[in-house]
Write a protein that holds these residues in place. Structure first.
Motif, PDB file in Angstrom:
ATOM      1  N   LYS A 144       0.978  -1.250  -0.234  1.00  0.00           N
ATOM      2  CA  LYS A 144      -0.029  -0.061  -0.183  1.00  0.00           C
ATOM      3  C   LYS A 144       0.915   0.962   0.034  1.00  0.00           C
ATOM      4  N   SER A 145       2.090   1.024   0.460  1.00  0.00           N
ATOM      5  CA  SER A 145       2.743   2.446   0.588  1.00  0.00           C
ATOM      6  C   SER A 145       3.935   2.422  -0.606  1.00  0.00           C
ATOM      7  N   VAL A 146       3.715   1.531  -1.599  1.00  0.00           N
ATOM      8  CA  VAL A 146       4.597   1.594  -2.856  1.00  0.00           C
ATOM      9  C   VAL A 146       4.388   2.904  -3.555  1.00  0.00           C
ATOM     10  N   LYS A 147       5.526   3.533  -4.001  1.00  0.00           N
ATOM     11  CA  LYS A 147       5.285   4.903  -4.818  1.00  0.00           C
ATOM     12  C   LYS A 147       6.128   4.395  -6.155  1.00  0.00           C
ATOM     13  N   LYS A 148       7.084   3.615  -6.233  1.00  0.00           N
ATOM     14  CA  LYS A 148       7.750   3.392  -7.481  1.00  0.00           C
ATOM     15  C   LYS A 148       7.792   1.744  -7.672  1.00  0.00           C
ATOM     16  N   LEU A 149       7.749   1.226  -8.712  1.00  0.00           N
ATOM     17  CA  LEU A 149       7.911   0.003  -9.137  1.00  0.00           C
ATOM     18  C   LEU A 149       8.632  -0.001 -10.254  1.00  0.00           C
ATOM     19  N   VAL A 150       9.861  -0.905 -10.188  1.00  0.00           N
ATOM     20  CA  VAL A 150      10.986  -0.981 -10.981  1.00  0.00           C
ATOM     21  C   VAL A 150      10.756  -2.623 -11.710  1.00  0.00           C
ATOM     22  N   ILE A 151      10.817  -2.887 -12.766  1.00  0.00           N
ATOM     23  CA  ILE A 151      10.756  -4.327 -13.462  1.00  0.00           C
ATOM     24  C   ILE A 151      12.065  -4.056 -14.175  1.00  0.00           C
ATOM     25  N   ASP A 152      13.039  -4.859 -13.566  1.00  0.00           N
ATOM     26  CA  ASP A 152      14.608  -5.135 -14.343  1.00  0.00           C
ATOM     27  C   ASP A 152      14.740  -6.269 -15.267  1.00  0.00           C
ATOM     28  N   GLU A 153      15.181  -6.205 -16.457  1.00  0.00           N
ATOM     29  CA  GLU A 153      15.343  -7.200 -17.052  1.00  0.00           C
ATOM     30  C   GLU A 153      13.948  -7.800 -17.725  1.00  0.00           C
ATOM     31  N   VAL A 154      12.976  -6.923 -18.138  1.00  0.00           N
ATOM     32  CA  VAL A 154      11.689  -7.368 -18.421  1.00  0.00           C
ATOM     33  C   VAL A 154      11.729  -8.377 -19.405  1.00  0.00           C
ATOM     34  N   ASP A 155      12.532  -8.461 -20.288  1.00  0.00           N
ATOM     35  CA  ASP A 155      12.428  -9.422 -21.567  1.00  0.00           C
ATOM     36  C   ASP A 155      12.971 -10.830 -20.709  1.00  0.00           C
ATOM     37  N   VAL A 156      13.661 -11.196 -19.890  1.00  0.00           N
ATOM     38  CA  VAL A 156      13.902 -12.326 -19.161  1.00  0.00           C
ATOM     39  C   VAL A 156      12.573 -12.578 -18.419  1.00  0.00           C
ATOM     40  N   MET A 157      12.101 -11.817 -17.556  1.00  0.00           N
ATOM     41  CA  MET A 157      11.041 -11.862 -16.984  1.00  0.00           C
ATOM     42  C   MET A 157       9.818 -12.587 -17.800  1.00  0.00           C
ATOM     43  N   LEU A 158       9.552 -12.005 -18.875  1.00  0.00           N
ATOM     44  CA  LEU A 158       8.673 -12.611 -19.757  1.00  0.00           C
ATOM     45  C   LEU A 158       8.899 -13.983 -20.227  1.00  0.00           C
TER      46      LEU A 158
END
Length: 449
Positions: A144-158
């Motif tokens: 609930k307190s998250v202001k910033k979300l970072v997704i690093d290496e998006v291509d590997v995630m998918l």
């Protein structure tokens, strides 16, 4: 190339960067800083080794105020455990003079200890998607307190199938947040992913994925099979002075284990290996020993080495030619860092020649071909995958009489089916002289009355 001091960063960050010996920004860091600081959703595309981690950490830490909240205000998602450890270490280096708490969570370790650490409070949480989702379900962490979300290496995630966990995490995050994504490539999957979940994303692209790095010399060898490749590696790796820190890429865990076994006979004290079937402690120890120079040869798969900050690599050897040419660019980007010279070697079999051509098409240049040294033995031994497979004779519907084996028998007459044509009514009519229909069941009873 700008200086870090030109970015108007905080005094604490300036001191931390000075301790690390960093003065100049990389292009991705220079362009990402003002865009992330503006609060816009951002996707950054840059090759491996261009400083993507600092590109998002610097503006995030620069704008993160002191707070005593228990729950995280920044969540950074990465695909592997090794990347969690690395990003936590980088964050701690930059936050050295700031009161910012950072914690990393990933699978394969005690969830109880991670819950206890989360209960102490954290500002920045670095996690793999699966472990973060597990901790959310057990209410060990709230978003609930998250202001910033970072997704690093998006291509590997998918590629690794994390889309399901990512979507579930999105649903639990506050709608009002900044989304920051980084990747080495911009694929159709990433485009679709961004379109499905984000609006008004600003894009930064530094050097398209097919652009070869100018300070990397590339060579290629043609080899007929796996064990000839092994013989070539044994030959070249004996030159310890030239090949003083070598990263060897293979396409699968099975190939990695087989190659490690063969090379260990010659370089037992100098070689280490990482892939997803190895224990976490083994993997971390291997990476540390290689990075510190205790081992000069590291055998790895693409996923395990993706995003790892490995320094001073003299040679990248592509033992298997990657099917996707972008992966070749990721691999060779491990050498020739920080404006130093590096060397890449590609070893391909006839079955991999098309992959090599795809790589050259992507780069718009040919890889210089070298002949196998005369002292390298061409192996006759084949791996299981290379061995010719016995194929059964095809069994088409129409077989000539002379092709039938001795065990062939004609069907008995009583077992032969005859297609007489016609309808069900025709058969019934023959038996009862007229069609039998489902009429009024009381018809006969009324007639007899």
């Amino acid at each position: 190339m700008a200086l870090f001091t030109d970015l108007k960063i905080s005094r604490n960050l300036e001191k931390a960067l000075a301790d690390l010996g960093f003065e100049n920004t990389t292009p991705i860091q220079e362009q990402a800083f003002p865009m992330v600081m503006s609060g816009s959703d951002v996707v950054g595309i840059a090759q491996t080794g261009t400083g993507k981690t600092f590109a998002y950490l610097l503006p995030i830490l620069n704008s993160l105020p002191f707070a005593k909240e228990i729950h995280p205000r920044v969540v950074i998602l990465v695909p592997t455990r090794e990347l969690v450890v690395q990003v936590v270490e980088e964050t701690e280096k930059l936050a050295k003079y700031a009161a910012i708490r950072v914690l990393g969570v990933y699978g394969g370790t005690s969830m109880l200890r991670q819950k206890e650490a989360l209960a102490q409070g954290t500002d920045v949480l670095v996690a793999t998607p699966a472990r973060l989702y597990d901790l959310i379900l057990t209410k060990a962490v709230q978003l609930k307190s998250v202001k910033k979300l970072v997704i690093d290496e998006v291509d590997v995630m998918l590629d690794l199938g994390f889309r399901f966990q990512l979507v579930n995490i999105f649903e639990l995050l506050p709608q009002k947040r900044q989304n920051i994504m980084f990747s080495a490539t911009m694929t159709d999957d990433i485009e679709a992913f961004i379109t499905d979940f984000f609006v008004g994303v600003q894009k930064i692209s530094i050097a398209v994925s097919g652009t070869p790095l100018e300070n990397i010399t590339q060579y290629a060898y043609a080899a007929p099979n796996f064990y000839t490749k092994v013989n070539l590696l044994v030959n070249v790796l004996q030159d310890e002075e030239t090949y003083h820190k070598v990263l060897v890429f293979v396409s699968s865990k099975r190939s990695a284990d087989l190659l490690f076994k063969e090379l260990a006979e010659f370089f037992s004290e100098e070689i280490c290996i990482i892939h997803s079937n190895k224990t976490q402690n083994y993997r971390l120890r291997s990476i540390k020993q290689f990075d510190e120079g205790k081992n000069r040869i590291l055998v790895t798969t693409d996923v395990m080495a993706r995003g790892l900050d490995l320094q001073e690599i003299s040679h990248v050897i592509n033992f298997d030619t990657p099917a996707y040419p972008e992966n070749y660019m990721h691999r060779i980007g491990r050498t020739g860092r920080a404006e130093k010279e590096g060397t890449s070697i590609l070893i391909y079999t006839p079955n991999e020649e098309e992959y090599k051509k795809s790589i050259e098409t992507l780069m718009s240049q040919k890889i210089k071909e070298l002949q196998l040294p005369t002292e390298v033995e061409v192996a006759t031994k084949l791996t299981f995958d290379e061995q010719p497979k016995h194929k059964e004779r095809e069994n088409p519907l129409n077989i000539n009489e002379e092709e039938r084996g001795a065990s062939f028998h004609e069907k008995a007459d009583k077992n032969k089916k005859q297609n007489q044509g016609g309808s069900y009514k025709r058969i019934i009519q023959k038996k009862y002289s007229k069609p039998k229909t489902r009429g009024d069941k009381n018809f006969g009873k009324r007639k007899n009355k």
